[in-house]
Design a protein around this motif. Structure first.
Motif, PDB file in Angstrom:
ATOM      1  N   LEU A  25       6.466   7.436  10.684  1.00  0.00           N
ATOM      2  CA  LEU A  25       6.782   8.103   9.154  1.00  0.00           C
ATOM      3  C   LEU A  25       7.860   9.059   9.353  1.00  0.00           C
ATOM      4  CD1 LEU A  25       5.664   8.328   6.218  1.00  0.00           C
ATOM      5  CD2 LEU A  25       4.565  10.602   7.085  1.00  0.00           C
TER       6      LEU A  25
ATOM      7  N   HIS B 153       9.294   4.347   8.259  1.00  0.00           N
ATOM      8  CA  HIS B 153       8.617   4.475   6.844  1.00  0.00           C
ATOM      9  C   HIS B 153       9.270   5.707   6.254  1.00  0.00           C
ATOM     10  CE1 HIS B 153       4.505   4.856   4.490  1.00  0.00           C
ATOM     11  NE2 HIS B 153       5.358   4.938   3.603  1.00  0.00           N
TER      12      HIS B 153
ATOM     13  N   THR C 218      -0.924   9.565  -4.394  1.00  0.00           N
ATOM     14  CA  THR C 218      -0.815  10.616  -3.472  1.00  0.00           C
ATOM     15  C   THR C 218      -1.953  11.614  -3.534  1.00  0.00           C
ATOM     16  OG1 THR C 218       1.505  10.621  -3.067  1.00  0.00           O
ATOM     17  CG2 THR C 218       0.352  12.564  -2.187  1.00  0.00           C
TER      18      THR C 218
ATOM     19  N   HIS D  19      -1.073   2.623  -1.764  1.00  0.00           N
ATOM     20  CA  HIS D  19      -1.217   3.630  -0.862  1.00  0.00           C
ATOM     21  C   HIS D  19      -2.260   4.616  -1.861  1.00  0.00           C
ATOM     22  CE1 HIS D  19      -0.383   6.638   2.570  1.00  0.00           C
ATOM     23  NE2 HIS D  19      -1.156   7.383   1.630  1.00  0.00           N
TER      24      HIS D  19
ATOM     25  N   HIS E  61      -5.393   7.505  -2.604  1.00  0.00           N
ATOM     26  CA  HIS E  61      -5.977   8.462  -2.086  1.00  0.00           C
ATOM     27  C   HIS E  61      -7.570   8.689  -2.739  1.00  0.00           C
ATOM     28  CE1 HIS E  61      -3.992  10.444   1.497  1.00  0.00           C
ATOM     29  NE2 HIS E  61      -3.089   9.817   0.905  1.00  0.00           N
TER      30      HIS E  61
ATOM     31  N   PHE F  13       8.678   5.290   0.641  1.00  0.00           N
ATOM     32  CA  PHE F  13       7.431   5.845  -0.205  1.00  0.00           C
ATOM     33  C   PHE F  13       7.842   6.783  -1.407  1.00  0.00           C
ATOM     34  CE2 PHE F  13       7.634   9.127   3.350  1.00  0.00           C
ATOM     35  CZ  PHE F  13       7.673  10.249   2.640  1.00  0.00           C
TER      36      PHE F  13
ATOM     37  N   ARG G 293      -2.159   8.108  11.422  1.00  0.00           N
ATOM     38  CA  ARG G 293      -1.226   8.841  10.789  1.00  0.00           C
ATOM     39  C   ARG G 293      -1.774   9.663   9.771  1.00  0.00           C
ATOM     40  NH1 ARG G 293       0.875  10.554   6.111  1.00  0.00           N
ATOM     41  NH2 ARG G 293       1.200   8.474   5.366  1.00  0.00           N
ATOM     42  N   ASP G 294      -2.152   9.048   8.427  1.00  0.00           N
ATOM     43  CA  ASP G 294      -2.679   9.670   7.431  1.00  0.00           C
ATOM     44  C   ASP G 294      -4.202  10.154   7.609  1.00  0.00           C
ATOM     45  OD1 ASP G 294      -2.605  10.856   4.687  1.00  0.00           O
ATOM     46  OD2 ASP G 294      -2.080   9.140   3.891  1.00  0.00           O
TER      47      ASP G 294
ATOM     48  N   GLU H 185       6.444   9.357  -3.252  1.00  0.00           N
ATOM     49  CA  GLU H 185       5.182  10.403  -3.067  1.00  0.00           C
ATOM     50  C   GLU H 185       4.969  10.706  -4.356  1.00  0.00           C
ATOM     51  OE1 GLU H 185       5.568  13.701  -0.877  1.00  0.00           O
ATOM     52  OE2 GLU H 185       3.428  13.872  -0.066  1.00  0.00           O
TER      53      GLU H 185
HETATM   54  O1  KIV Z   1      -0.057  10.050   0.238  1.00  0.00           O
HETATM   55  C1  KIV Z   1       1.120  10.070   0.344  1.00  0.00           C
HETATM   56  O2  KIV Z   1       1.790   9.803  -0.414  1.00  0.00           O
HETATM   57  C2  KIV Z   1       1.604   9.644   1.702  1.00  0.00           C
HETATM   58  C3  KIV Z   1       3.083   9.442   2.018  1.00  0.00           C
HETATM   59  C4  KIV Z   1       3.782  10.285   2.967  1.00  0.00           C
HETATM   60  C5  KIV Z   1       3.196   8.053   2.276  1.00  0.00           C
HETATM   61  O3  KIV Z   1       0.851   9.516   2.674  1.00  0.00           O
END
Ligand code: KIV
Ligand code: ZN
Length: 375
Positions: A68, A92, A166, A197, A199, A134, A8-9, A136
Motif C-alpha cells: 500500500l 496499491h 472506508t 473494500h 468496513h 483506491f 495490512r488492514d 478512499e
Molecule cells: O478502508 C480504506 O479505504 C482503505 C484504503 C487505504 C484502501 O483501507
C-alpha cells in the motif's frame, strides 16, 4: 479474485501487532489456501513494515504480493523497492474522494486531488503494470466526481479500481448501485477490474461486498475473521462461503480451498490475540453446534434441515450435538451412543429424567456428566 488484507488492514486492528515470523506464517497459510493477492503491508510506514513486505515478496510464491502507498512519490518508491523480489507485484495507491476527506484531511480541491492521483498512477506504472487505485471513502463521495476519478486513473494506467466504503456507511442496495453506476457510466470501465473494500461499522461489510459482486465487481478485499480498523473489514470466510453456497445466484467462483478456512481462522486468531466470537459465521465454535431438542432431532434425521454448510467443507471435524436443558431424547440418545451406550426404553427414560435434572443446573451437560448420570 480474492485480495487478502489481513496483514495490512487487518493488522491495523487496535491492539494487534504481528512479528515478521507471524506475518510469514500467515502469508504462507493464505497462499496455501488459494488467495490471489496478499496485501503484505504499507512499506513506507515503518522499517518493520518495509521488511515484512520485502520478506513476503521474496518467500511467498504463486501469489501476487501487494504494497500500500499514499499518492506520494516516496511511498511509491519504497513500495517498489520492497516488492522487487516478488514473482508478481502490485502497487496499491490512491487517495480520498469524498468531500469530507478532501476538505478535512487532504485540504485539496477535487481537481487537485484528481491530478495527484493521476500522477501517482503514472509514477507507479514506472515499476509495475499491476496498479490498483483506491478511492478512499467512496461510500460517502459525490458520484459524478467518483466517475471522473475512475476514468482519469484508468486512462493513466490503473488496472484495478478499489471502491472502499472506508467508514462502513453504505447499505447493500446503495453499494450495489455505486459499483453498477461506475461500470455503466465510466466510458473506459471495461479496461479495469472493480474491487469491493467494505468496513463493518454497521455490520454490513459482507452484505455490501456481495452486493458489489452482484453489480459486477470481480475482486473482493477481505481479512480472516473480519479483523481490521474499528469494527473490522469484510470477513474472507463469509464471502467465500456465501459465493460457494449461493453459486446459483452469484455465478462466480473463487480459488479458495475451503477446507483451509478453519485452520487459517485459528492461526490468525492465535497470532493476533483476537478471539473469534462463538457464534461467528463459518468459523465460530458454535457455527455447526446444535443445542435445542427440535434442531437436534432435525439434523440427526437429516443434516440439511438446519445446516446449509457441511462442516467438513470448511475444515471442521463434524457437526456437534451440545446437550443442554433445551435438548431432547433424540440428542441424548445420540450422544450416549457416541459413548457406546445403548439402553432399553425403561432404563433410557430413567437416564433421561436424571439428565433433565442435571441439565437444569448447568449451561452444558458434558461427556463426564453423562458418564456419571449413567453410573
Ligand atoms: O478502508 C480504506 O479505504 C482503505 C484504503 C487505504 C484502501 O483501507
Ligand atoms: Zn480499509
Amino acid at each position: 479474485m480474492v485480495f487478502d488484507t489481513t496483514l495490512r488492514d487487518g493488522e491495523q486492528s487496535p491492539g494487534v501487532r504481528l512479528s515478521l515470523d507471524d506475518k510469514l506464517e500467515i502469508g504462507r497459510q493464505l497462499a496455501a489456501m488459494g488467495v490471489d493477492i496478499i496485501e503484505a503491508g504499507f512499506p513506507i510506514s515503518s522499517p518493520g513494515d518495509f521488511l515484512s513486505v520485502q520478506t513476503l515478496a521474496r518467500e511467498i510464491k504463486g501469489v501476487t504480493i501487494c504494497g500500500l502507498t499514499r499518492a506520494r512519490d516516496g511511498d511509491i518508491e519504497a513500495a517498489a523497492e520492497a516488492l522487487k523480489p516478488a514473482e508478481r507485484r502490485r502497487i496499491h495507491t490512491g487517495l480520498g474522494v469524498s468531500d469530507n476527506h478532501l476538505q478535512h484531511k487532504l485540504k485539496m480541491t477535487r481537481d487537485q486531488a484528481l491530478e495527484v492521483g493521476i500522477r501517482a498512477v503514472k509514477k507507479a506504472r514506472e515499476y509495475t503494470d499491476d496498479i490498483e487505485y483506491f478511492m478512499e471513502d467512496s461510500g460517502r463521495a459525490d458520484l459524478d466526481y467518483v466517475y471522473r476519478v475512475v476514468e482519469g486513473v484508468i486512462r493513466a494506467g490503473a488496472t484495478v479500481i478499489n471502491v472502499p466504503d472506508t467508514t462502513g456507511f453504505t447499505y447493500p442496495n446503495e453499494y450495489y448501485h455505486l459499483i453498477k453506476g461506475i461500470i455503466e457510466n465510466v466510458p473506459n470501465s471495461d479496461q479495469a477490474v472493480f474491487s469491493c473494500h467494505c468496513h463493518n461499522d454497521l455490520g454490513m461489510a459482507t452484505a455490501n461486498t456481495l452486493a458489489g459482486v452482484m453489480a459486477g465487481a470481480r475482486q473482493v478485499e477481505v481479512t480472516m475473521n473480519g479483523i481490521g480498523e474499528r469494527a473490522g473489514n469484510t470477513a474472507l470466510e463469509e464471502v467465500v462461503m456465501a459465493l460457494h453456497v449461493r453459486q446459483d445466484k452469484f455465478n462466480v467462483t473463487t480459488g479458495i480451498q475451503t477446507q483451509q478456512l478453519l485452520p487459517a481462522s485459528r492461526l490468525v486468531s492465535r497470532l493476533t490475540g483476537m478471539v473469534v466470537q462463538r457464534n461467528k459465521a463459518i468459523v465460530g465454535a458454535n457455527a455447526y453446534a446444535h443445542s435445542s431438542g427440535i434442531h437436534q432431532d432435525g439434523v440427526l434425521k437429516e443434516r440439511s434441515t438446519y445446516e446449509i454448510i457441511d462442516p467438513t467443507l470448511v475444515g471442521a471435524e463434524k457437526s456437534e450435538i451440545i446437550l443442554t436443558a433445551r435438548s431432547g431424547r433424540h440428542g441424548l440418545k445420540f450422544r450416549l451412543a457416541e459413548l457406546g451406550y445403548n439402553f432399553e426404553p425403561a432404563r433410557f427414560e430413567e437416564i433421561y429424567t436424571e439428565f433433565c435434572r442435571v441439565a437444569d443446573t448447568k449451561s452444558e451437560v458434558t461427556e463426564s456428566d453423562l458418564r456419571s448420570i449413567v453410573a
